[in-house]
Motif scaffolding. Structure first.
Motif, mmCIF file in Angstrom:
data_model
loop_
_atom_site.group_PDB
_atom_site.id
_atom_site.type_symbol
_atom_site.label_atom_id
_atom_site.label_comp_id
_atom_site.label_asym_id
_atom_site.label_seq_id
_atom_site.Cartn_x
_atom_site.Cartn_y
_atom_site.Cartn_z
ATOM 1 N N ALA A 1 0.845 -1.207 0.000
ATOM 2 C CA ALA A 1 0.000 0.000 0.000
ATOM 3 C C ALA A 1 0.870 1.242 0.000
ATOM 4 O O ALA A 1 0.605 2.210 -0.724
ATOM 5 N N LEU B 1 -7.106 1.211 -1.538
ATOM 6 C CA LEU B 1 -6.479 0.645 -0.340
ATOM 7 C C LEU B 1 -7.569 0.146 0.594
ATOM 8 O O LEU B 1 -8.589 0.811 0.762
ATOM 9 N N TYR B 2 -7.349 -1.012 1.181
ATOM 10 C CA TYR B 2 -8.330 -1.430 2.183
ATOM 11 C C TYR B 2 -7.673 -2.143 3.357
ATOM 12 O O TYR B 2 -6.572 -2.679 3.241
ATOM 13 N N LYS C 1 -5.047 3.890 6.714
ATOM 14 C CA LYS C 1 -5.585 4.232 5.390
ATOM 15 C C LYS C 1 -5.678 5.752 5.231
ATOM 16 O O LYS C 1 -5.212 6.309 4.239
ATOM 17 N N LEU D 1 -3.681 8.243 2.577
ATOM 18 C CA LEU D 1 -4.380 9.129 1.637
ATOM 19 C C LEU D 1 -3.905 10.567 1.816
ATOM 20 O O LEU D 1 -3.614 11.282 0.849
ATOM 21 N N ASP E 1 -12.151 9.004 1.123
ATOM 22 C CA ASP E 1 -11.833 8.187 2.294
ATOM 23 C C ASP E 1 -13.083 7.399 2.701
ATOM 24 O O ASP E 1 -14.194 7.945 2.693
ATOM 25 N N CYS F 1 -10.193 4.518 -0.344
ATOM 26 C CA CYS F 1 -9.892 3.517 0.667
ATOM 27 C C CYS F 1 -11.170 3.058 1.329
ATOM 28 O O CYS F 1 -12.202 3.722 1.271
#
Ligand code: ADP
Ligand code: MG
Length: 465
Positions: A144, A164-165, A172, A176, A230, A262
């Protein structure tokens, strides 16, 4: 106006609170020997004995207290929660309104994210600490992080979208915002929009009534060079917003503008997400952030302790890293708690202080909890025998204890439902599920029961220290 006599004020406020809270809970937390109130004008202070109590009131009673106080004052009242000290033990005692030495609860103490002054650059509200420099890279987040840096270096050309998770508190939002910081530093002219999915949805709903506003919203969303959203899983179940986001996505993607998202789950696991969005979210790179390994946890703790100017000895870092495994926000909280505790008691930061600080916060256990640990405490507290928990008996008190035991085993250990069923007398899957659901329902509907179960969980954790 609030009564200026602290005792009179306390009597009125506590009388009202005693109506709202279960008796045991009220007695435990609002005994006049433990807390006092003072006021001046529309400000009120609750004085408590230590930082852990302060945290507990902050988390559980601030809202109720402010409500009751505002009613008594007939105007809004802001409550400050203060820790009384004897002055000598405090590094920097602050004066409270009534001249008593007190310290304000450090802003970072609540388990929730600390309110950090936000930096506003190009109209973006960013946390100044969420940079790549402050991000510790380990096995769990390497992919990531690498993807985030390459997208930041060359927006629109690397992976599009970048998705992204990972579960909550794993970085996360940090990544970001780090992308935003990096792009702003390198190419300040780029038009970046960073917003939570909730903001996207709310802005969309607010604008949808009026064609002009809707056009404005669309122009804003579709006119950017980089769009970061987000917690995109918030789109779940919101069909209109999904439709709108679909078009936003297509416009930006076609124009080779960078999209970064994310979520707490991979695209395929976001409930009710339209198929066409699901596929689009997977077009670029989907990177998972895992829970950090022990080494990464130590590195993160070290960095956080140094950043606050209180380096921790290695054994303390190891102790915390062994006990807090799943969430980086909790690691940060532990650093704050240990440092605050040591400073409050004017003691050096060592293993003993760390143990005490974190034991009081009831968050860590020194070894993983086993089903047997759960059963031992349940049996002791509910006066049943292990054999009875495992028996076929349907006596009310025994089956209640069994259900609570099963629930706690499920939530506090890593054991599977099958293991739990076996440990509770060979019960099958559906019996185990039924017990868990029954307890969950009761936890929702009955606050005294909830307090009781929380106390049991605390006992179990303490039994491991
Ligand atoms: P999420 O958005 O995944 O719930 P956050 O990005 O809010 O998590 O991270 C929670 C906290 O942990 C933040 O204060 C963040 O700075 C910190 N954090 C997360 N990952 C890291 C990391 N790898 N290095 C340093 N701090 C981190
Ligand atoms: Mg987040």
């Amino acid at each position: 106006m609030l009564p200026s006599d602290g005792a009179a004020l306390r009597d009125r406020v506590f009388a009202e609170l005693s109506q709202r809270l279960p008796e045991d809970e009220f007695k435990a937390w609002f005994d006049p020997s433990k807390v006092s109130l003072s006021s001046s004008g529309s400000n009120c202070e609750l004085h408590v004995r230590n930082v852990f109590m302060a945290e507990h009131y902050e988390r559980n009673y601030r809202v109720a207290l402010e409500e009751v106080l505002s009613r008594v004052a007939e105007s809004p009242v802001r409550l400050a929660i203060r820790v009384n000290g004897d002055g000598s033990a405090l590094a920097k005692p602050a004066e409270s309104a009534n001249g008593e030495p007190a310290i304000l609860l450090p802003a970072t103490i609540p388990a929730s994210a600390a309110p950090i002054p936000a930096a506003i650059a190009n109209g973006l509200v960013l946390n100044p600490n969420y940079t790549f420099e402050n991000f510790v890279v380990g096995l769990s987040n390497r992919l990531a992080h690498a993807a985030a840096t390459s997208v930041a270096a060359s927006p629109g050309n690397a992976y599009n979208p970048l998705f992204l998770y990972g579960s909550v508190g794993l970085g996360k939002t940090h990544l970001l915002q780090a992308i935003c910081h990096a792009i702003l530093a390198k190419t300040p002219g780029l038009n970046i929009s960073y917003l939570s999915c909730e903001e996207f949805v709310n802005d969309y709903i607010a604008s949808v009534q009026n064609m002009k506003e809707l056009e404005g919203f669309r122009a804003r969303m579709r006119g950017v060079d980089v769009l970061l959203i987000d917690d995109i899983h918030f789109l779940a179940g919101k069909e209109g917003s999904q439709e709108e986001f679909f078009h936003t996505f297509n416009t930006l993607h076609n124009a080779q503008k960078q999209i970064i998202l994310c979520s707490d789950a991979p695209p395929k696991d976001i409930p009710t997400l339209e198929e066409r969005l699901m596929t689009r979210f997977s077009w670029g790179l989907v990177a998972r952030i895992d829970t950090p390994t022990f080494e990464t946890r130590v590195a993160i703790l070290k960095r956080k302790a140094e950043a606050r100017g209180t380096p921790f000895p290695e054994d303390v870092l190891f102790f915390i890293a062994q006990n807090i495994e799943s969430n980086i926000r909790e690691l940060e909280g532990a650093v704050t708690k240990v440092a605050a505790y040591a400073s409050l008691l004017a003691r050096p930061i060592d293993l003993e202080v760390a143990r005490e600080a974190l034991r009081d916060a009831l968050e860590v256990a020194s070894a993983p909890v086993s089903i047997a640990d759960v059963q031992a405490v349940v049996c002791r507290k509910l006066s049943v025998k292990t054999a009875e928990l495992q028996s076929k008996s349907r006596t009310k008190s025994i089956s209640k204890a069994r259900q609570i035991g099963i629930y706690l085993a499920r939530t506090m250990t890593n054991a599977s439902q099958t293991d739990i069923g076996n440990a509770f007398g060979g019960r099958d899957h559906s019996t185990v599920s039924y017990a868990i659901d029954t307890v969950k329902d009761l936890l929702h509907s009955d606050s005294a029961f909830r307090v009781f179960v929380e106390q049991l969980a605390d006992e179990i954790r303490k039994s491991k220290l």
